[in-house]
Structures are given as structure tokens and as C-alpha cells.
Write an enzyme that holds these catalytic residues in place. Structure first.
Site, PDB file in Angstrom:
ATOM      1  N   MET A 106       5.112   2.368  -0.252  1.00  0.00           N
ATOM      2  CA  MET A 106       5.852   1.177   0.153  1.00  0.00           C
ATOM      3  C   MET A 106       7.298   1.244  -0.335  1.00  0.00           C
ATOM      4  SD  MET A 106       4.734  -2.777  -0.633  1.00  0.00           S
ATOM      5  CE  MET A 106       5.007  -2.628  -2.394  1.00  0.00           C
ATOM      6  N   CYS A 107       8.213   0.816   0.514  1.00  0.00           N
ATOM      7  CA  CYS A 107       9.600   0.595   0.114  1.00  0.00           C
ATOM      8  C   CYS A 107      10.087  -0.660   0.827  1.00  0.00           C
ATOM      9  CB  CYS A 107      10.491   1.795   0.421  1.00  0.00           C
ATOM     10  SG  CYS A 107      10.740   2.146   2.177  1.00  0.00           S
ATOM     11  N   THR A 108      11.281  -1.109   0.509  1.00  0.00           N
ATOM     12  CA  THR A 108      11.765  -2.385   1.047  1.00  0.00           C
ATOM     13  C   THR A 108      11.713  -2.415   2.575  1.00  0.00           C
ATOM     14  OG1 THR A 108      13.212  -2.678  -0.859  1.00  0.00           O
ATOM     15  CG2 THR A 108      13.693  -4.002   1.093  1.00  0.00           C
TER      16      THR A 108
END
Length: 241
Positions: A106-108
Site C-alpha cells: 500500500m502507498c498513498t
């Protein structure tokens, strides 16, 4: 295909990378019910920003281990690189360890850091670079960045130390690649023992990508293994004059 109930909403950039590995952008409260269906064991956060308080609470309640690589491997000066090599190296070593599965990357945005990590995984799997870029752009769309693709292309796979507990799908893929290489090597013509010049295959290392082997480079060598010299022009009386 049956529709999910209205109360279960996947993240905008959710995707299945491989069995036991998922990807997404940062989760919002509307995605929490969907997250529970994945029965996650680990979440790898690649962005420098920490998860929201609500999301952290959800992880704690579900017993999900959060590894915040975005903070651990962040550097103030990266030059042209969009992320550090340490971030990708550590991320690959985690997602290739089945003890962390099921895992969510997950990343922004769910596009850039996540896209680079997945792209480098595909490179490690032996994907053709064009296929890697196609997958990256299928998620990033108009937000795709050339520098991310360049990082994937130049990333040194020798930095990665494969864990002892690899997933079965990765082991099978590596076996297929080795068999493909052996088949190509066995198909190459064997050199003869005559003194006449022969063709020697160089650089015939099979591509680990889906597009097939690279084209071998050829040049002439004699039977002793030395490069054949070009015939020299004999010197005549006229030439000496």
C-alpha cells in the site's frame, strides 16, 4: 460475476498481484469492510506518511502487522530516483516470504511506490520489460511517470536476498525459467573438432521474459578457440616501390 454488497467497497486501485499478495492505495473507511474479507496478516506501507488513526485502529483490532517501510527506508536526497533501492529491496524480501502472507502492498496513491515495487517483482519473475510497463500503466494511466519505469528497468536484482520460505508460485516460475534455459542450451549446435573456422554462439542467454530468447551474437573462431584473423594482403614488388 456476482456483485459485492453495497457495504463492501474495494479501494480504487486494488489488485491481486499473486496468490497471497495484494496491492492498493491508502484505505478509507468505506473500504474497511472489504479489507476484512482479505484476512490479511501483513500490510506493507511504502509511503512516508503513516496510516490514519482509524486505519491503524482497524489493523490493531484485526491483528494485522504493519511494516512502515516508507519511513524506515526514506532518504532526503535520492537524486533522480523516485524511491530508494533499500525500500524496494526490503519490500521484495518481505512479499516473497510466505510467513507474511496474505500481505497487502500500500502507498498513498497506490500507483507510484506500489507500482515500482510490483514492477521490480515482475522483473525478478523474468517478465518482459514491455509487459512490466503495460501492467504499470494499466494502474497509473495518465499519472504514469517515466522515471518510475526507468527505475524498474535499472534496478539491480542482485541486491535482493531471497528468503528461505518462498511461495510455491515463485518456485514454479523459477523452475520453468531454468528448464527454458536448459532447452535453449541443448538446442545450440555442438562445435566440431575440425581446424576449419566454425561458428561460436555468444550471448545466447535465454531471455527470462515471456517474449522468448535473445538473438545470439555470432562471430568466427578457429578450432583452437582463437578469433580468426583476416587474410593479410601479400606484399609484392610493386607495393614496395
Amino acid at each position: 460475476m456476482a456483485k459485492l454488497p453495497a457495504s463492501i467497497t474495494p479501494p480504487d486501485f486494488y489488485g491481486i498481484v499473486e496468490k497471497g499478495i495484494y496491492r492498493s492505495n491508502i484505505l478509507h473507511p468505506t473500504n474497511f469492510s472489504f479489507l476484512k474479507t482479505l484476512s490479511l496478516k501483513t500490510v506493507i506501507v511504502l509511503s512516508p506518511e503513516p496510516p490514519t488513526r482509524a486505519l491503524s485502529t482497524l489493523f490493531d483490532e484485526a491483528g494485522i502487522k504493519v511494516i512502515h517501510l516508507g519511513v524506515q527506508a526514506w532518504k532526503p536526497t535520492l537524486g533522480w530516483r523516485p524511491v530508494s533501492e533499500e525500500l524496494i529491496k526490503e519490500g521484495l524480501e518481505i512479499i516473497l516470504d510466505v510467513s507474511y502472507h496474505p500481505a497487502l502492498i500500500m502507498c498513498t496513491s497506490g500507483l507510484h511506490e506500489t507500482g515500482i515495487l510490483v514492477g521490480c517483482l515482475r522483473k525478478l519473475q523474468g517478465w518482459n520489460f514491455n509487459s512490466i510497463v503495460t501492467e504499470y500503466r494499466s494502474f497509473a494511466g495518465t499519472k504514469s511517470r517515466y522515471v518510475n519505469e526507468q527505475f524498474i528497468e535499472l534496478f539491480d536484482l542482485d541486491l535482493v536476498t531471497l528468503p528461505m520460505s518462498l511461495p510455491q508460485w515463485f518456485i514454479r516460475q523459477q523452475q520453468l525459467l531454468r528448464e527454458e534455459e536448459e532447452e535453449l542450451q541443448n538446442s545450440l549446435p555442438q562445435p566440431d573438432s575440425h581446424d576449419s573456422p566454425r561458428l561460436l554462439y555468444l550471448g545466447g542467454v535465454p531471455s527470462r521474459a515471456a517474449s522468448g530468447p535473445t538473438t545470439p551474437r555470432l562471430f568466427v573462431k578457429n578450432a583452437a578457440g582463437r578469433k580468426a584473423d583476416k587474410p593479410k594482403k601479400s606484399k609484392t614488388v610493386e607495393d614496395s616501390d
